[in-house]
Structure formats: C-alpha cells, structure tokens
Design a protein around this motif. Structure first.
Motif, mmCIF file in Angstrom:
data_model
loop_
_atom_site.group_PDB
_atom_site.id
_atom_site.type_symbol
_atom_site.label_atom_id
_atom_site.label_comp_id
_atom_site.label_asym_id
_atom_site.label_seq_id
_atom_site.Cartn_x
_atom_site.Cartn_y
_atom_site.Cartn_z
ATOM 1 N N THR A 227 0.833 -1.213 0.000
ATOM 2 C CA THR A 227 0.000 0.000 0.000
ATOM 3 C C THR A 227 0.866 1.261 0.000
ATOM 4 O O THR A 227 1.790 1.390 0.803
ATOM 5 N N TYR A 230 -0.097 8.402 1.321
ATOM 6 C CA TYR A 230 -0.250 9.831 1.032
ATOM 7 C C TYR A 230 -0.710 10.493 2.324
ATOM 8 O O TYR A 230 -1.177 9.819 3.243
ATOM 9 N N HIS A 246 -9.699 11.757 -0.345
ATOM 10 C CA HIS A 246 -8.696 10.990 -1.092
ATOM 11 C C HIS A 246 -8.818 9.485 -0.836
ATOM 12 O O HIS A 246 -8.623 8.692 -1.760
ATOM 13 N N ASN A 247 -9.150 9.089 0.382
ATOM 14 C CA ASN A 247 -9.307 7.651 0.616
ATOM 15 C C ASN A 247 -10.492 7.098 -0.172
ATOM 16 O O ASN A 247 -10.420 5.988 -0.709
ATOM 17 N N PHE A 250 -9.254 6.825 -3.771
ATOM 18 C CA PHE A 250 -8.374 5.661 -3.964
ATOM 19 C C PHE A 250 -9.204 4.376 -4.028
ATOM 20 O O PHE A 250 -8.954 3.502 -4.866
ATOM 21 N N THR A 253 -11.142 4.092 -7.388
ATOM 22 C CA THR A 253 -10.325 3.851 -8.583
ATOM 23 C C THR A 253 -9.446 2.606 -8.434
ATOM 24 O O THR A 253 -8.627 2.319 -9.306
ATOM 25 N N ILE A 255 -6.987 2.020 -6.430
ATOM 26 C CA ILE A 255 -5.566 2.285 -6.169
ATOM 27 C C ILE A 255 -5.247 1.829 -4.742
ATOM 28 O O ILE A 255 -5.962 2.178 -3.792
ATOM 29 N N ASP A 256 -4.177 1.017 -4.614
ATOM 30 C CA ASP A 256 -3.795 0.493 -3.298
ATOM 31 C C ASP A 256 -3.009 1.573 -2.553
ATOM 32 O O ASP A 256 -1.782 1.618 -2.592
ATOM 33 N N ALA A 257 -3.744 2.473 -1.910
ATOM 34 C CA ALA A 257 -3.107 3.604 -1.218
ATOM 35 C C ALA A 257 -3.968 4.025 -0.052
ATOM 36 O O ALA A 257 -5.179 3.784 -0.031
ATOM 37 N N TYR A 259 -4.419 7.475 2.779
ATOM 38 C CA TYR A 259 -4.111 8.903 2.973
ATOM 39 C C TYR A 259 -4.318 9.230 4.445
ATOM 40 O O TYR A 259 -5.386 8.997 5.006
ATOM 41 N N PHE A 481 -4.981 14.653 -6.797
ATOM 42 C CA PHE A 481 -5.092 13.214 -7.101
ATOM 43 C C PHE A 481 -4.449 12.925 -8.458
ATOM 44 O O PHE A 481 -3.684 11.968 -8.617
ATOM 45 N N THR A 485 -1.227 10.568 -9.286
ATOM 46 C CA THR A 485 -1.494 9.224 -9.817
ATOM 47 C C THR A 485 -1.496 9.146 -11.339
ATOM 48 O O THR A 485 -1.486 8.036 -11.887
#
Ligand code: NAP
Length: 507
Positions: A227, A230, A246-247, A250, A253, A255-257, A259, A481, A485
């Motif tokens: 992960t 951010y 932002h979470n 993520f 979309t 995205i393995d991230a 915030y 974002f 990304t």
C-alpha cells in the motif's frame, strides 16, 4: 481462542468500570469487526476476582488480552503490586489469550502465560528507545509492545521503523494526534496489532481512532505491505476533509493507497524535520500541504521543482515523491479557483482577460487567485482590512488596492471573497451589502463551510451567478489526485464526499 491471525489484529480496548459493562462492550466490539479485545482491568471500579475473570473470558467472542496497568505506566491501578501480578497470573490460568506485563517488572516476578511485554512513555519519545526495544526483543515474551508520545509525525515513522526491523511479533505506536500514521499504517508494516476505540470517548490512549474510522475512513481492511502512503500536512489537521476525499477516491479507482493526517506544528524547522525523515520512506508518494506550511513546502522542495505560477505565488499545496525520494511540487489552489469561476461562467481562462474582478482579502488564498488573475490579464482590485497587505499584493501582481471600507463602491463584474468573513461559526456575517451586490454579475465565495454562505445567498437573491468554495475545494483535490497518480479522479464521488461531510452526514 488464542490469536491465530495471520494479519495485524485490530484490537479494541475495553475501559468500562464493571465486568458486566465490559462483557456487553466485548460483544459490540466483535460486531464492529474487532479481531481482539483488550480487557483493561485497571479501569474496573473493584479489584476483580476469579468469578469476574471467568465471566469475561468464558464467553469472549474474539481473543482477549488481559491488561492490569499500573499508574507508573499510564494505567489506573494504584494498589499493591503483588495483587496486580496475582490477578494477571489468574487471568492467564483462566484462559486469557495474552496477558500484558510491563517491562519494569523484574523477569523473575513476571506472571507466566502468553505474554505481551510492554513499555509506555506518555511524556515523549524515550532517549533510550533503541535499548528498550532491544530489551523487549531479547526477552522471552511472545509479543513486544513499545508505545511512546509523538512530538511530530516523524515519531510515527520511528514507530513504524521499529515494526519494519522487528524480529518477533511487535506492537509499536506513537501516541497523540501527531502519531496517528503509526496507528493507521500498523497493518502495512506487519504489526502484531493496533488499537482502535469502540466509539468516540472510549479511547484508552491519546490519538486512538475509532474502529469505524480505521475501517471506513482509513481503509484498514485493504491495506497491506504494498500500500502506498499519502497524507495531509497541516496544523490543525484533525478536521481536514482531505483524508475522507482521497481515501474514497483511492477506493473508487482501485488504487492500493491510504491517505493519513500528519500534524506538524508551525515553523519551518518542524516541517523540515519531517521531510528529512520522509526521504528514506519510498512508500510515501504524495503530500497535501495546508496552513501554515505552504511557504515552507516550496522552500523545502525547491522553486526549480515547481511550475512558474507556483513560484510567483511563493507557496505550494501539493508534493509528489518519486520512488527514488525526489520531490516535485505544485499549487493546485489557483487553477482550482480559476476553473471553478470559469466553469460557472461558461468561459475559458483566456476570456478573463480585461474583465474587472474585485478580490476581497489579501491572505494566502487571495494571493493564489490574484496571481492567476494577473496571469490571465484580468483587471483586479484588492480590498483588505489591513490595507498595507492589499497594497503589497497589488504591487506584486500589477493590481489596484483599496481599503476594505471602500468595498461598497465596487464597480467590478466579478467579486471573489477570500476572507473568512461568513465562515462557520460566524455564518451571519458577510463582507458585502446587498445594495452593492445588485451591481455585480458573478459572486464567488471561497469559503466552503457553510456551503451556502450568507454572501452567496444574498448574491443569488440579487440575481448574480454564484460560485461556491466547494467547487474550488473539489477542484484542488481532483488536481492533487491527478498530479500524484496520473489517473483521472472520480470528481463526482469526491464532491459527494465533501458535501456529505459538510452537511454532517459523515462522522
Ligand atoms: P489567511 O491567509 O489567514 O487570510 C485571511 C484573510 O481574511 C486576510 O485578508 C484577512 O485580513 C481577512 N480577514 C479575516 N478576518 C477578517 C475580518 N473579521 N474582517 C475583515 N477581514 C478579515 O487565510 P486564507 O488561507 O487566505 O483563507 C481565506 C479564506 O479562504 C478562508 O475563509 C477559507 O475558508 C477559504 N479557503 C477556501 C479554500 C477552498 O478550497 N475553497 C481553501 C483554503 C481556504 P487581514 O489581512 O486584515 O488580516
């Protein structure tokens, strides 16, 4: 019922004053998704006997840690040490999955059982942290636990580094708001466990998030070793909407991230200390920067690593970090504001050329907007309470300056409020009278809380086209974002999250 979890346990501490209440909360914790509970016997009003311990342990829906923490280690027990150790021994005998034993108990006196050997520092980060961790690791405990107090988010990174280098199951946390990242990222770094309260107000340590926040806001269940991280740097950051926006983006979309909030007290030295600490952490890929660190951010990243307008503004709100640790930055506020305005007016940025715009305020947001208006050749007049600030800003960007009390004489087509007049909780304030509004075509209030300010309400009643600070806020988050990304941001969802947050539907 011993812990056979292969992943980091989300542990809910139970701090009720009777065994009955603790039992009830144990069920609620399990229903809320706790992997484990910690029975904080030191919060019970009376010394627990075997019957209490049995009633707690026999019907536990999830594994239980039994903790009886003395005052000297931040707990509540101030009785006889031998009673405390006897009760922990009894808990182990009656089936506790783990007992928490504090490090300062001499090895020969430590109760026998599956043990979490712990050390807590509620005043700061201990000078002999490395020695303490080495002593914990060298012990025969099943789990090592080190908890200290964060002065800044770099201490959260220290706690995470302990996990990264651990040779046995470990809990390592930095307490307090500045240490939040160590709680949220414990799973990514393979901790034995991290603590989350059952609800707001039932925290057992400073900075503990609720289990609902860990799971729904901070993506607990999907975070793993790969992960990316951010965060938002600011002071304060506790009520920032950015983690929610932002979470959600993520998650939407794929995205393995994750915030996280990063509380850094004002001062370039505090900002720089954190940025030094971040450099070796290749998983930290992007930072939002808010008050009071936007100027510190451009100074640290280097003007040459930003764009021309950011350099003119002298502040950035976004930093991207490449896997080799180099930084680049931009200011998404100016484009966010200008695009919100142009979209509402149905014009392109170049169509701002020659239009008369009144900017009220001369602070950070005004500066970004005035720079962008100058860049697009608008005719800007700045009105500000502190006239000298208006003069200085106007001189820098070729605009005119006026004292705020001349605002009733405005003859501009567009008004942009960049002050906090009318912001929550002072929602009945407004910078402009209704008489003046009748001469204006477009009113843009950069305030987003409340969504509909008194200024926007009265402007709409006067027949003006109105632009809300929410549009600017969403635009700047979308731009961040995409800067990080290179993917298209889920704008509608991000707007929905902001609006839900502001209308109080989201905790
Ligand atoms: P800032 O740097 O502190 O500037 C504040 C400005 O407001 C200054 O011009 C100040 O005048 C003026 N002001 C404050 N209280 C006043 C009062 N009672 N009467 C008259 N003037 C007053 O703040 P900032 O970062 O520029 O933020 C300004 C506004 O932008 C905030 O209201 C915030 O809600 C909004 N904002 C919006 C977004 C968004 O994305 N939509 C993002 C950030 C901020 P003096 O120079 O005389 O002190």
């Amino acid at each position: 019922m011993s812990n056979t979890l292969s992943k980091t346990a989300l542990i809910v501490p139970l701090i009720q004053s009777t065994a009955g209440e603790m039992r009830a909360c144990m069920s609620r914790a399990s229903e809320a998704g706790a992997d484990m509970v910690e029975l904080r016997l030191d919060h019970l009003a009376d010394l627990p006997d075997d019957a209490d311990l049995k009633s707690l342990l026999e019907n536990r829906p999830v594994p239980a840690i039994v903790t009886y923490r003395p005052i000297r280690q931040g707990g509540r027990f101030d009785g006889d040490e031998s009673d405390r150790l006897e009760i922990l021994t009894a808990a182990a005998r009656l089936g506790a999955d783990y007992i928490d034993v504090v490090l300062d108990v001499p090895p020969d006196n430590r109760p026998k059982g599956r043990t979490i050997l712990s050390h807590h520092d509620f005043t700061g980060s201990p000078a002999d942290l490395e020695e303490i961790v080495a002593e914990l690791e060298a012990s025969d405990a099943d789990v090592c636990k080190i908890v200290f107090t964060a002065n800044g988010p770099e201490d959260a990174l220290t706690a995470l580094a302990i996990l990264r280098n651990a040779t046995k199951p470990t809990i390592s946390l930095a307490m307090g708001e500045a240490g939040l990242a160590s709680r949220i990222l414990a799973g990514k770094f393979g901790a034995f466990g991290t603590f989350a309260s059952l609800s707001e107000g039932s925290e057992s340590a400073p900075g503990q998030l609720t289990i609902e926040q860990m799971k729904n806001l901070y993506r607990w269940d999907s975070a793993g070793p790969a992960t990316e991280v951010y965060g938002v740097i600011g002071c304060p950051v506790a009520h920032s909407m950015s983690p929610a926006i932002h979470n959600s983006a993520f998650a939407e979309t794929g995205i393995d991230a994750v915030y996280v909030p990063l509380l850094i007290e004002s001062g370039a030295e505090n900002f720089n200390r954190f940025m030094e600490a971040v450099a070796p952490w290749t998983d930290i890929r992007g930072l939002s920067v808010t008050i009071p660190h936007k100027e510190n951010a451009i100074a640290r990243v280097g003007a040459e690593k930003t764009d021309e307008l950011s350099r003119q503004i002298g502040a950035i709100n976004t930093i991207a970090i490449t896997p080799d640790g180099s930084f680049s930055g931009t200011n998404t506020d100016y484009a966010a504001a200008i695009d919100a305005l142009c979209a509402a007016m149905g014009i392109g940025r170049d169509d701002l050329s020659g239009r008369k715009v009144a900017v009220i305020g001369a602070g950070g947001v005004a500066r970004a907007i005035v720079a962008a208006l100058a860049h697009h050749n608008a005719e800007t007049t700045i009105y500000n309470r502190t006239f000298t600030r208006a003069e200085k800003l106007a001189e820098e960007f070729g605009a005119k300056a006026c004292p705020l009390d001349k605002v009733a004489e405005i003859s501009s087509e567009i008004i942009i409020n960049c002050t906090s007049i009318g912001m929550h909780p002072n929602v009945n304030d407004t910078p402009i009278s209704t008489g003046t509004l009748s001469r204006v075509k477009v009113v843009f209030d950069t305030i987003y809380n409340p969504i509909q300010t008194r200024l926007l309400r009265e402007a709409s009643d006067a027949g003006c086209l109105t632009v809300s600070g929410v549009d600017m806020f969403v635009n700047q988050a979308v731009a961040q974002f995409e800067f990080w990304t290179d993917k298209s941001a889920p704008r509608d969802l991000m707007r929905e999250v902001v609006v839900r947050h502001l209308t109080g539907q989201q905790k």
